[in-house]
Motif scaffolding. Structure first.
Motif, PDB file in Angstrom:
ATOM      1  N   ALA A 101       0.832  -1.204   0.000  1.00 39.35           N
ATOM      2  CA  ALA A 101       0.000   0.000   0.000  1.00 39.35           C
ATOM      3  C   ALA A 101       0.867   1.254   0.000  1.00 39.35           C
ATOM      4  O   ALA A 101       0.526   2.256  -0.645  1.00 39.35           O
ATOM      5  CB  ALA A 101      -0.926  -0.011   1.216  1.00 39.35           C
ATOM      6  N   ALA A 102       1.992   1.199   0.711  1.00 39.67           N
ATOM      7  CA  ALA A 102       2.887   2.360   0.740  1.00 39.67           C
ATOM      8  C   ALA A 102       3.432   2.651  -0.651  1.00 39.67           C
ATOM      9  O   ALA A 102       3.505   3.813  -1.070  1.00 39.67           O
ATOM     10  CB  ALA A 102       4.036   2.114   1.721  1.00 39.67           C
ATOM     11  N   TRP A 103       3.809   1.606  -1.383  1.00 38.51           N
ATOM     12  CA  TRP A 103       4.337   1.821  -2.735  1.00 38.51           C
ATOM     13  C   TRP A 103       3.266   2.392  -3.660  1.00 38.51           C
ATOM     14  O   TRP A 103       3.539   3.287  -4.458  1.00 38.51           O
ATOM     15  CB  TRP A 103       4.892   0.527  -3.310  1.00 38.51           C
ATOM     16  N   ARG A 104       2.052   1.900  -3.559  1.00 38.37           N
ATOM     17  CA  ARG A 104       0.974   2.463  -4.396  1.00 38.37           C
ATOM     18  C   ARG A 104       0.777   3.942  -4.082  1.00 38.37           C
ATOM     19  O   ARG A 104       0.517   4.744  -4.988  1.00 38.37           O
ATOM     20  CB  ARG A 104      -0.321   1.675  -4.182  1.00 38.37           C
ATOM     21  N   ARG A 105       0.902   4.283  -2.814  1.00 35.92           N
ATOM     22  CA  ARG A 105       0.788   5.689  -2.407  1.00 35.92           C
ATOM     23  C   ARG A 105       1.917   6.514  -3.033  1.00 35.92           C
ATOM     24  O   ARG A 105       1.691   7.613  -3.560  1.00 35.92           O
ATOM     25  CB  ARG A 105       0.847   5.766  -0.891  1.00 35.92           C
ATOM     26  N   ILE A 106       3.131   5.981  -2.983  1.00 34.91           N
ATOM     27  CA  ILE A 106       4.289   6.697  -3.541  1.00 34.91           C
ATOM     28  C   ILE A 106       4.144   6.836  -5.052  1.00 34.91           C
ATOM     29  O   ILE A 106       4.315   7.932  -5.616  1.00 34.91           O
ATOM     30  CB  ILE A 106       5.589   5.952  -3.186  1.00 34.91           C
ATOM     31  N   LEU A 107       3.841   5.730  -5.727  1.00 31.50           N
ATOM     32  CA  LEU A 107       3.758   5.747  -7.192  1.00 31.50           C
ATOM     33  C   LEU A 107       2.670   6.688  -7.688  1.00 31.50           C
ATOM     34  O   LEU A 107       2.822   7.326  -8.736  1.00 31.50           O
ATOM     35  CB  LEU A 107       3.510   4.326  -7.707  1.00 31.50           C
ATOM     36  N   SER A 108       1.587   6.797  -6.937  1.00 31.47           N
ATOM     37  CA  SER A 108       0.488   7.662  -7.369  1.00 31.47           C
ATOM     38  C   SER A 108       0.880   9.136  -7.386  1.00 31.47           C
ATOM     39  O   SER A 108       0.244   9.947  -8.056  1.00 31.47           O
ATOM     40  CB  SER A 108      -0.728   7.468  -6.451  1.00 31.47           C
ATOM     41  N   ARG A 109       1.952   9.490  -6.634  1.00 30.68           N
ATOM     42  CA  ARG A 109       2.386  10.884  -6.581  1.00 30.68           C
ATOM     43  C   ARG A 109       3.437  11.200  -7.642  1.00 30.68           C
ATOM     44  O   ARG A 109       3.877  12.343  -7.741  1.00 30.68           O
ATOM     45  CB  ARG A 109       2.945  11.199  -5.183  1.00 30.68           C
TER      46      ARG A 109
END
Length: 248
Positions: free
Chosen positions: A216-224
């Motif tokens: 979930a943290a990576w999805r958060r990072i990638l979305s930015r």
């Protein structure tokens, strides 16, 4: 429920199949996606039928009009309606899935036009065997992107073993590709220091007060990450170097 024009190059995911790719064609009722391996799939334009950076969206047929000059996420001049080139024999390998997803998001349009496929290794320990099996040559160059490539490390020693005239290994200094995303793009002051012996990604989540779910943290990072402007120059230069090497 946002409606998003299915413009060529827009990268989305069809959640039912898990197929992720860039829009290459859209007509009344259907959209054609192309993934990073050059495979095409046609999907119906259903309401709430796709994911865009993790958000549920409805793709709609773009309105007709004169093409507007634009640039890809990497900063290259976009080529509207350009067809993907047949994949070259050469390849770019990256260490893991997160690296591959970040490269696809920023350089995907460029890679499809150049016919360059990106694959991931799940770590660098088996790289010598992978390179031997690939057998790089003048018409099949191999480029490899490595995390934490600094003198004296295990990664540095492996890179020295496999580098040749037709195989290039380059890297960035970051512990993980997460760090290649600028903190300012995530709204944080900086990447936290994680004590040795602690899983780095879990430690980052803990220090930033995020749930200890690295996926979930990576999805958060990638979305930015929206373009090359969200990435550190140490990564930008290395990826551009590999693309130039493989396509030379």
């Amino acid at each position: 429920m946002p409606e998003v024009p299915a413009e060529p190059g827009l990268v989305v995911e069809e959640p039912g199949s898990g197929f992720c790719g860039a829009v290459v064609h859209c007509e009344a009722g259907t959209v054609t996606l192309e993934d990073r391996f050059g495979r095409h799939r046609v999907f119906p334009l259903r309401p709430r039928g796709f994911l865009l950076e993790g958000r549920v969206v409805t793709l709609v047929k773009p309105s007709s009009g004169p093409p507007r000059p634009t640039r890809t996420a990497s900063g290259s001049v976009a080529v509207p309606h350009a067809r993907a080139r047949v994949a070259r024999a050469g390849r770019i390998y990256v260490e893991g899935r997160h690296d591959a997803e970040l490269v696809e998001k920023v350089w995907g349009d460029d890679l499809r036009i150049e016919g360059v496929v990106v694959e991931y290794l799940e770590g660098i320990d088996d790289l010598p065997a992978v390179v031997e099996e690939f057998a790089p040559g003048p018409d099949a160059r191999l480029g490899v992107l490595v995390d934490h490539l600094v003198p004296g490390t295990k990664e540095w020693r492996i890179a020295e073993v496999v580098t040749s005239e037709h195989a290039l290994v380059v890297g960035h200094p970051f512990v993980d590709v997460w760090q290649a995303v600028k903190p300012s793009s995530l709204g944080i002051a900086g990447w936290p220091d994680v004590p040795r012996g602690q899983d780095w990604k879990t430690g980052v989540c803990r220090s930033l007060g995020w749930p200890e779910d690295t996926g979930a943290a990576w999805r958060r990072i990638l979305s930015r990450v929206r373009s090359y402007k969200d990435l550190e120059p140490e990564l930008l230069g290395r990826v551009e170097q590999l693309i130039d090497f493989v396509t030379a």
